[in-house]
Motif scaffolding. Structure first.
Motif, PDB file in Angstrom:
ATOM      1  N   VAL A 106      41.065  46.140  49.953  1.00  0.00           N
ATOM      2  CA  VAL A 106      41.095  47.132  50.945  1.00  0.00           C
ATOM      3  C   VAL A 106      41.657  46.727  52.239  1.00  0.00           C
ATOM      4  O   VAL A 106      42.390  47.717  53.023  1.00  0.00           O
ATOM      5  CB  VAL A 106      39.874  48.098  51.250  1.00  0.00           C
ATOM      6  N   GLY A 145      31.906  53.742  55.973  1.00  0.00           N
ATOM      7  CA  GLY A 145      32.316  54.565  54.717  1.00  0.00           C
ATOM      8  C   GLY A 145      31.926  56.008  55.233  1.00  0.00           C
ATOM      9  O   GLY A 145      31.498  56.453  56.129  1.00  0.00           O
ATOM     10  N   ILE A 171      39.970  60.376  50.433  1.00  0.00           N
ATOM     11  CA  ILE A 171      40.082  58.847  49.944  1.00  0.00           C
ATOM     12  C   ILE A 171      41.268  58.107  50.275  1.00  0.00           C
ATOM     13  O   ILE A 171      41.190  57.275  50.989  1.00  0.00           O
ATOM     14  CB  ILE A 171      39.576  58.862  48.421  1.00  0.00           C
ATOM     15  N   PRO A 224      41.815  54.681  54.325  1.00  0.00           N
ATOM     16  CA  PRO A 224      42.178  53.191  54.943  1.00  0.00           C
ATOM     17  C   PRO A 224      43.229  53.265  56.100  1.00  0.00           C
ATOM     18  O   PRO A 224      43.570  52.403  56.968  1.00  0.00           O
ATOM     19  CB  PRO A 224      42.663  52.410  53.546  1.00  0.00           C
ATOM     20  N   ASN A 284      36.378  51.770  54.853  1.00  0.00           N
ATOM     21  CA  ASN A 284      36.577  50.920  53.639  1.00  0.00           C
ATOM     22  C   ASN A 284      35.786  51.251  52.268  1.00  0.00           C
ATOM     23  O   ASN A 284      35.821  50.627  51.189  1.00  0.00           O
ATOM     24  CB  ASN A 284      36.453  49.416  53.792  1.00  0.00           C
ATOM     25  N   MET A 292      39.768  55.391  44.291  1.00  0.00           N
ATOM     26  CA  MET A 292      39.499  54.291  45.024  1.00  0.00           C
ATOM     27  C   MET A 292      39.716  53.023  44.570  1.00  0.00           C
ATOM     28  O   MET A 292      40.026  52.110  45.028  1.00  0.00           O
ATOM     29  CB  MET A 292      37.832  54.323  44.437  1.00  0.00           C
ATOM     30  N   ARG A 348      43.064  51.515  45.775  1.00  0.00           N
ATOM     31  CA  ARG A 348      43.209  51.046  47.115  1.00  0.00           C
ATOM     32  C   ARG A 348      41.971  50.206  47.492  1.00  0.00           C
ATOM     33  O   ARG A 348      42.155  49.588  48.802  1.00  0.00           O
ATOM     34  CB  ARG A 348      42.928  52.469  48.066  1.00  0.00           C
ATOM     35  N   ILE A 380      38.934  50.668  47.467  1.00  0.00           N
ATOM     36  CA  ILE A 380      37.876  51.175  48.241  1.00  0.00           C
ATOM     37  C   ILE A 380      36.578  50.781  47.835  1.00  0.00           C
ATOM     38  O   ILE A 380      36.426  50.831  46.369  1.00  0.00           O
ATOM     39  CB  ILE A 380      37.914  52.663  48.248  1.00  0.00           C
ATOM     40  N   GLN A 437      32.981  51.040  46.263  1.00  0.00           N
ATOM     41  CA  GLN A 437      32.447  52.345  45.670  1.00  0.00           C
ATOM     42  C   GLN A 437      31.005  52.311  45.979  1.00  0.00           C
ATOM     43  O   GLN A 437      30.221  51.631  45.343  1.00  0.00           O
ATOM     44  CB  GLN A 437      32.788  52.461  44.210  1.00  0.00           C
TER      45      GLN A 437
END
Length: 625
Positions: free
Chosen positions: A71, A123, A139, A143, A148, A194, A197, A199, A201
């Motif tokens: 990320v 987040g 979402i 970033p 993140n 997600m 990228r 991201i 979770q």
């Protein structure tokens, strides 16, 4: 074509390449063949000691963007273009501001950026009513401004999607096709977005108590369910009865002294962890209601937080037996704000503590608390006779008590854009509170911040969310500089007029009053709401002139301010009548406001969650549906 080297695993590799090339072509055009670009990541897995870090170097057409995590690489790509004037003021690719430069600026340019994120946890948790496009847009935006992590409450986002596609609270819209299969397909899209990228979770949260009773967590707060007779022994006994609270499994607590309850709940969580190794932080909370704790003779012998910690220790043991390293988030919320008296988490490395002061005021910041003299000891707990605290001081007293027994990873799960923001008509006061809260996290011994909020919080602007992302990445950023950067991007040369106007709106309005903190009959608030209406009325010529004189994205934001002006005038007028006690007129003006936001939802959908503002207003502000 430039030489492009990408050193990161799929599916992030495809996203890194696509987004870099999209933005590069929009900003610089096609690069010559002697240009070299390297995008790389160390691929470090998320964890409580992992601060995302980026390194960007441009040297006459040779560019490297590196992140220690996946990320971070994606954040670094957006940051590179930010350095050349790109701005990302709100979700939606069509809302990006990408200036055009000649290729010589890249070929002849030099740049060096090395940064490490101030906070580990940065987040947002889904709330409100959302289309799949709303969720994916949010979402993909995260970033761009430094976030993140994204938290999908429940097994999948079914309740949030259902509210949108069935248009709850908006009879002006036609109900759309929606069912559990559609929700699952959309949930899979969210997971892919997600993953593409990097991201982090977060998932589930409330719902485990309902799972023990045989009800899926995916249905959220749905009510009207009857408890089967054979499940009654598992349910908390309250006033001699064992039944669902309001017919809702998610609101119902369990009898944790029943020897079947904790083992069943443990196995449910373990089974989920086996099926979902992609979940980085698995949230395991109890019910979403207060004053519903079991009153049986055994349960009355201890705090529910002692029972909760005993469950967490059993869960840790079973996860270890299964060879699972799943990180568990546990919750300080409602009665669980009271720290355990006897039990202690045995292996804190497994856990992240989440402090959730849902009823706190947002009229002041954590930075405003008198920590030497103002934080009391928590009051003794009285079972099922507990009033959630509004003050920061009382809420922090609970956090500090828990910190005496748990020294591991933690973050605040806060709610500035969950319902408090509807009381701040300019969004400037809430943005400043967010900024000051974030700058104080380290001194509270917290490792970050996750915002439980609607995703469509852009009326009048997305500035509070922008501040949140940018300052969680770099808490040393100057707030006033962010104000200038953001509003000049949106409103052009006369941005200061907008800031002054919205700041006055914020000063006059009240997050607390809208959310039922304080007396409802309030002559001072009545006067302030009158001033807001007059101010909004007087600002119309300014808005009209700028709409006439501007073009493109700037014009679209002035048009948005025009809608916001009417939104504020109608809602403030209704709140004035609440504050003077004129119920009948208040409801009449409220329905005029409802007509306005419902009719205009097709125009304002990405920026205003019509469902949620109605829900909060009827639950707290004093209006009826």
């Amino acid at each position: 074509m430039m030489q492009l080297n990408i050193e990161v695993s799929e599916p992030v590799k495809a996203t890194a390449e696509a987004e870099f090339l999209r933005l590069f072509r929009a900003m610089f055009g096609e690069a010559p063949s002697n240009a070299t670009v390297t995008l790389s990541s160390d691929g470090i897995a998320p964890g409580p000691s992992v601060h995302d870090a980026i390194a960007i170097t441009l040297d006459h057409g040779n560019l490297t963007i590196h992140g220690n995590t996946n990320v971070a690489l994606i954040i670094g790509i957006y940051r590179f273009f930010y350095e050349f004037g790109a701005r990302y003021p709100q979700p939606g690719e069509n809302r990006e501001i990408i200036p055009s430069h000649g290729i010589d600026e890249f070929i002849n340019g030099t740049l060096k950026v090395e940064e490490t994120a101030s906070q580990v946890h940065r987040g947002v948790c889904i709330e409100g009513a959302d289309s799949i496009e709303n969720i994916l847009d949010f979402i993909t935006w995260m970033p761009k401004v430094g976030f993140n992590a994204f938290f999908v409450q429940f097994e999948n986002p079914y309740p949030f999607l259902k509210r949108w596609y069935e248009h709850e609270f908006n009879p002006y819209a036609e109900v759309e096709e929606f069912d559990t299969d559609i929700a699952q397909r959309m949930s899979d899209e969210v997971d892919r977005c997600m993953a593409e990228r990097g991201i982090i979770q977060h998932r589930v949260g409330h719902g485990w108590t309902g799972e023990v009773l045989g009800y899926s967590s995916k249905y959220g707060w749905e009510k009207g369910i009857k408890l089967p007779k054979d499940k009654e022994p598992l349910v908390a006994e309250i006033k001699g009865k064992r039944e669902l609270i309001d017919g809702a499994p998610i609101l119902t607590s369990l009898d944790f002294a029943n020897p079947e309850v904790i083992p069943q709940m443990v196995e449910l969580v373990v089974d989920y962890a086996k099926k979902r190794p992609d979940v980085d932080y698995l949230h395991v909370w109890l019910s979403d209601a207060d004053n519903n704790i079991c009153e049986c003779d055994e349960c009355k012998k201890e705090l529910v937080s002692d029972q909760y910690v005993r469950f967490l220790n059993d869960l840790d043991e079973r996860l270890t037996e299964e060879g699972l390293d799943t990180r568990i988030c546990f919750l300080l919320y409602h009665e669980l704000l009271f720290a355990p008296e006897h039990e202690v988490i045995k292996h804190p490395d497994r856990f992240t503590m989440m402090f959730a002061p849902i009823t706190r005021t947002f009229e002041k910041s954590y930075a405003d608390v008198d920590y030497e003299h103002g934080v009391p000891e928590p009051e003794p707990y009285v079972r099922n006779d507990y009033t959630m605290p509004n003050s920061l001081e009382e809420n922090l007293a609970y956090l500090f008590a828990w910190q005496k027994t748990f020294k591991g990873d933690s973050f605040v799960y806060d709610y500035p854009l969950g319902r408090a923001h509807y009381g701040d008509f300019g969004y400037m006061k809430i943005a400043h509170t967010i900024a000051r809260d974030i700058q104080y996290l380290d001194r509270l011994g917290l490792n970050g911040y996750v915002s439980c909020q609607e995703l469509r919080v852009g009326t009048p602007t997305f500035f509070p969310n922008y501040v949140m992302g940018r300052m969680l990445w770099d808490s040393k950023l100057d707030y006033d500089a962010l104000v200038e950067e953001y509003f000049e991007t949106l409103f052009g040369a006369d941005w200061k007029q907008v800031v002054d106007y919205l700041s006055q709106m914020s000063t006059l309005s009240s997050c607390d009053y809208f959310n039922a903190i304080g007396e409802r009959l309030d002559p001072d608030m009545a006067r302030r709401y009158d001033e807001i209406v007059a101010m909004a009325d007087e600002f119309l010529p300014v808005i009209e002139q700028h709409i006439a004189d501007s073009t493109g994205v700037v014009k679209s934001y002035w048009l948005g301010l025009s809608h916001h002006r009417q939104y504020v005038m109608k809602l403030a007028a209704a709140l004035h009548e609440i504050a003077v006690g004129n119920e009948e007129k208040a409801q009449h003006l409220w329905h005029d406001f409802l007509d306005f936001i419902r009719r205009n939802e097709p125009l304002t959908q990405p920026n205003l969650d019509v469902y949620r503002v109605i829900e909060v207003a009827k639950n707290y502000a004093g209006f009826k549906l």
